[in-house]
Scaffold this active site. Structure first.
Site, PDB file in Angstrom:
ATOM      1  N   SER A   1       1.259  -1.105  -0.186  1.00 20.75           N
ATOM      2  CA  SER A   1       0.158   0.105   0.101  1.00 20.75           C
ATOM      3  C   SER A   1       0.954   1.336  -0.027  1.00 20.75           C
ATOM      4  O   SER A   1       1.768   1.185   0.122  1.00 20.75           O
ATOM      5  CB  SER A   1      -0.870   0.067   0.808  1.00 20.75           C
ATOM      6  OG  SER A   1      -1.740   1.291   1.214  1.00 20.75           O
TER       7      SER A   1
ATOM      8  N   TYR B   1      -2.150  -0.801  10.269  1.00 17.79           N
ATOM      9  CA  TYR B   1      -1.696  -1.277   8.651  1.00 17.79           C
ATOM     10  C   TYR B   1      -0.633  -0.489   8.366  1.00 17.79           C
ATOM     11  O   TYR B   1      -0.093  -1.542   7.494  1.00 17.79           O
ATOM     12  CB  TYR B   1      -3.313  -0.323   8.456  1.00 17.79           C
ATOM     13  CG  TYR B   1      -3.609  -0.492   7.194  1.00 17.79           C
ATOM     14  CD1 TYR B   1      -3.880  -2.188   6.393  1.00 17.79           C
ATOM     15  CD2 TYR B   1      -2.685   0.292   6.204  1.00 17.79           C
ATOM     16  CE1 TYR B   1      -3.715  -2.209   5.071  1.00 17.79           C
ATOM     17  CE2 TYR B   1      -3.785   0.798   4.598  1.00 17.79           C
ATOM     18  CZ  TYR B   1      -3.927  -1.265   4.061  1.00 17.79           C
ATOM     19  OH  TYR B   1      -3.529  -1.376   2.767  1.00 17.79           O
TER      20      TYR B   1
HETATM   21  N1  LIG Z   1      -8.877  -0.536  -1.366  1.00 16.43           N
HETATM   22  C1  LIG Z   1      -8.128   0.466  -1.655  1.00 16.43           C
HETATM   23  O1  LIG Z   1      -7.771   1.944  -1.303  1.00 16.43           O
HETATM   24  C2  LIG Z   1      -6.083   0.076  -0.386  1.00 16.43           C
HETATM   25  C3  LIG Z   1      -5.191   0.070  -0.981  1.00 16.43           C
HETATM   26  C4  LIG Z   1      -4.195   0.057  -0.767  1.00 16.43           C
HETATM   27  C5  LIG Z   1      -4.317  -1.347  -0.192  1.00 16.43           C
HETATM   28  N2  LIG Z   1      -5.004  -2.464  -0.690  1.00 16.43           N
HETATM   29  C6  LIG Z   1      -4.510  -3.524  -0.409  1.00 16.43           C
HETATM   30  O2  LIG Z   1      -5.387  -3.661  -1.352  1.00 16.43           O
HETATM   31  C7  LIG Z   1      -5.862  -5.291  -0.849  1.00 16.43           C
HETATM   32  C8  LIG Z   1      -7.166  -5.805  -1.493  1.00 16.43           C
HETATM   33  O3  LIG Z   1      -8.215  -4.424  -0.675  1.00 16.43           O
HETATM   34  P1  LIG Z   1      -9.578  -4.767  -1.132  1.00 16.43           P
HETATM   35  O4  LIG Z   1      -9.898  -3.017  -1.199  1.00 16.43           O
HETATM   36  O5  LIG Z   1      -9.776  -5.181  -1.853  1.00 16.43           O
HETATM   37  O6  LIG Z   1     -10.336  -4.710   0.237  1.00 16.43           O
HETATM   38  P2  LIG Z   1     -11.688  -6.002   0.594  1.00 16.43           P
HETATM   39  O7  LIG Z   1     -11.381  -5.427   1.620  1.00 16.43           O
HETATM   40  O8  LIG Z   1     -12.924  -4.794  -0.268  1.00 16.43           O
HETATM   41  O9  LIG Z   1     -11.169  -7.037  -0.297  1.00 16.43           O
HETATM   42  C9  LIG Z   1     -10.239  -7.706   0.295  1.00 16.43           C
HETATM   43  C10 LIG Z   1     -10.704  -8.889   0.854  1.00 16.43           C
HETATM   44  O10 LIG Z   1      -9.978  -9.916   1.595  1.00 16.43           O
HETATM   45  C11 LIG Z   1     -10.517 -10.804   2.199  1.00 16.43           C
HETATM   46  N3  LIG Z   1      -9.804 -11.223   3.345  1.00 16.43           N
HETATM   47  C12 LIG Z   1      -9.522 -10.816   4.649  1.00 16.43           C
HETATM   48  N4  LIG Z   1      -8.962 -11.581   5.871  1.00 16.43           N
HETATM   49  C13 LIG Z   1      -9.137 -13.467   5.230  1.00 16.43           C
HETATM   50  C14 LIG Z   1      -8.208 -14.380   5.186  1.00 16.43           C
HETATM   51  N5  LIG Z   1      -7.895 -14.239   6.756  1.00 16.43           N
HETATM   52  N6  LIG Z   1      -8.170 -15.061   4.361  1.00 16.43           N
HETATM   53  C15 LIG Z   1      -8.814 -14.926   2.921  1.00 16.43           C
HETATM   54  N7  LIG Z   1      -9.266 -13.984   2.846  1.00 16.43           N
HETATM   55  C16 LIG Z   1      -9.215 -12.743   3.341  1.00 16.43           C
HETATM   56  C17 LIG Z   1     -11.852 -10.676   2.571  1.00 16.43           C
HETATM   57  O11 LIG Z   1     -12.522 -11.264   2.553  1.00 16.43           O
HETATM   58  C18 LIG Z   1     -11.852  -9.913   1.734  1.00 16.43           C
HETATM   59  O12 LIG Z   1     -12.523 -10.142   0.570  1.00 16.43           O
HETATM   60  C19 LIG Z   1      -5.076  -5.761   0.231  1.00 16.43           C
HETATM   61  O13 LIG Z   1      -4.497  -6.196   0.588  1.00 16.43           O
HETATM   62  C20 LIG Z   1      -5.248  -4.276   0.609  1.00 16.43           C
HETATM   63  O14 LIG Z   1      -4.442  -4.255   2.078  1.00 16.43           O
HETATM   64  C21 LIG Z   1      -5.677  -1.503  -0.980  1.00 16.43           C
END
Ligand SMILES: NC(=O)c1ccc[n+]([C@@H]2O[C@H](COP(=O)([O-])OP(=O)(O)OC[C@H]3O[C@@H](n4cnc5c(N)ncnc54)[C@H](O)[C@@H]3O)[C@@H](O)[C@H]2O)c1
Length: 272
Positions: free
Chosen positions: A152, A165
Site C-alpha cells: 500500500s 496497517y
Molecule cells: N482499497 C484500497 O484503497 C487499498 C489501498 C492500498 C492497498 N490495498 C490492499 O489491497 C488488498 C485488497 O484490498 P481491497 O480494497 O480489495 O479490500 P476488500 O476488503 O474489498 O477485500 C479484501 C478481501 O480479503 C479477504 N480476506 C480478509 N481476511 C482474509 C483471510 N484471513 N483469508 C483470506 N481472505 C481474507 C476479505 O474477505 C476480502 O474479500 C489488501 O491487501 C489491501 O490492504 C487496498
C-alpha cells in the site's frame, strides 16, 4: 519504424489470487481471466467467492473458488496442491487478502495489532513460502513464475490512524524484496514484486474514509476525500482496474527482468 501494439497475454498460465471474492482481488481475477489465465479465487467469503468465479465462467473465462484462510498453513498446503491439480500448474500467485484497522496508537489493542499482522504479514509470508515450494524447480508446479504482494502507499509513508496497517504493509514491502533476492539468487525463476495502491473505492477504501471521520481526522467523508484530493497530483481517480493492470504487467512475460520492485499506483500522492 513500424508501429506495433503489445497486448499482454496470460494464455496458458495458472493464477491463484487470495482475498479475491471482492474488491481489488476480484478485479484482478477478471482481468487475468480476460488475458487468458485460469484462475483460482480464494477467500474466507464463500458466497461472494463462488459468485465471482461464476461471473468469470459465465463470461467465457475459467475460474474456481476455494475457501482459504491465509493465516492457516494447512489451508495454504491444501490450496496450492489443489490449484496445481485442478489447473495443471501454478505460474502466478497474488497475495492480496488483507484487512485494515483505523485507530489511534493509544487506543489500538494488542489483540487488534496482532490480528492485522496475522492476516497482512503472516498471510503473505505463508503465501511466499508455499508458492515458492510449489513453483521452484523440482516443486509440484516447477516452472517458476511471478508472485505479487499487495502492499500500500501506507507501506511507504505514515498515516495518522493507520499505525497497525502501516506497520503491516511496510513489512510486506521488505518481505517482497527479501524473497525477490533469495529466489533470484537461488535461480528459482520466481520473480516477486509489490504493488502499492493509493486509496481505491472498495469496501476497504470506503471503510478508511469512514474510519478517518470517526477518528475526527475530517469533518465528514467529503472533507477527508478533499484532503486526499489535494495531496494527489492526478486527483482521486484511481479504480480497481488501475491496480489490476499493474498486476497484469507483473504477472506476465512482459516483465521478465522486474523483481523486488515497488510498483506505486497512487496518482502521485507519495511523490509529494
Ligand atoms: N482499497 C484500497 O484503497 C487499498 C489501498 C492500498 C492497498 N490495498 C490492499 O489491497 C488488498 C485488497 O484490498 P481491497 O480494497 O480489495 O479490500 P476488500 O476488503 O474489498 O477485500 C479484501 C478481501 O480479503 C479477504 N480476506 C480478509 N481476511 C482474509 C483471510 N484471513 N483469508 C483470506 N481472505 C481474507 C476479505 O474477505 C476480502 O474479500 C489488501 O491487501 C489491501 O490492504 C487496498
Amino acid at each position: 519504424m513500424t508501429q506495433s501494439s503489445i497486448e499482454i497475454s496470460l494464455a496458458g498460465k495458472a493464477a491463484l489470487i487470495t482475498g479475491a471474492a471482492r474488491g481489488l482481488g476480484a478485479e484482478m481475477a477478471h482481468t487475468f481471466a480476460r488475458a487468458g489465465a485460469s484462475v483460482i479465487i480464494t477467500d474466507i467469503l464463500e458466497k461472494e467467492g463462488q459468485a465471482t468465479a461464476a461471473e468469470i465462467n459465465n463470461s467465457g473465462g475459467t475460474a474456481v473458488f476455494i475457501r482459504h484462510d491465509v493465516t492457516s498453513e494447512s489451508d495454504w498446503e491444501n490450496v496450492v496442491a489443489s490449484a496445481v491439480k485442478q489447473l495443471g500448474g501454478l505460474d502466478i500467485v497474488v497475495n492480496n487478502a488483507g484487512i485494515e484497522i483505523c485507530s489511534l496508537f493509544e487506543n489500538t489493542t494488542l489483540e487488534d495489532f496482532q490480528r492485522i499482522l496475522d492476516i497482512n504479514v503472516n498471510g503473505v509470508f505463508l503465501g511466499l513460502k508455499h508458492a515458492c515450494k510449489a513453483m521452484k524447480p523440482g516443486g509440484i508446479a516447477g516452472k517458476g513464475g511471478s508472485i505479487i504482494n499487495l502492499s500500500s502507499v501506507a507501506g511507504l509513508r505514515g498515516y495518522s490512524g493507520l499505525s497497525a496497517y502501516c506497520g503491516s504493509k511496510g513489512a510486506v514491502k521488505l518481505l517482497t524484496k527479501a524473497a525477490a533476492v533469495e529466489f533470484g539468487q537461488l535461480q528459482y525463476g520466481i520473480r516477486v514484486n509489490s504493488i502499492h495502491p493509493g486509496l481505491i473505492p472498495t469496501n476497504m477504501g470506503e471503510a478508511v474514509l469512514k474510519g478517518f471521520v470517526d477518528l475526527g481526522l475530517g469533518a465528514d467523508e467529503a472533507a477527508v476525500q478533499q484532503a486526499f484530493e489535494r495531496g494527489t497530483p492526478l486527483g482521486m481517480k484511481g479504480e480497481p482496474a488501475d491496480i489490476a493492470k499493474a498486476a497484469l504487467f507483473l504477472a506476465s512475460d512482459q516483465s521478465p527482468w522486474v523483481t523486488g520492485a515497488e510498483i506505486v499506483v497512487d496518482g502521485g500522492s507519495t511523490a509529494c
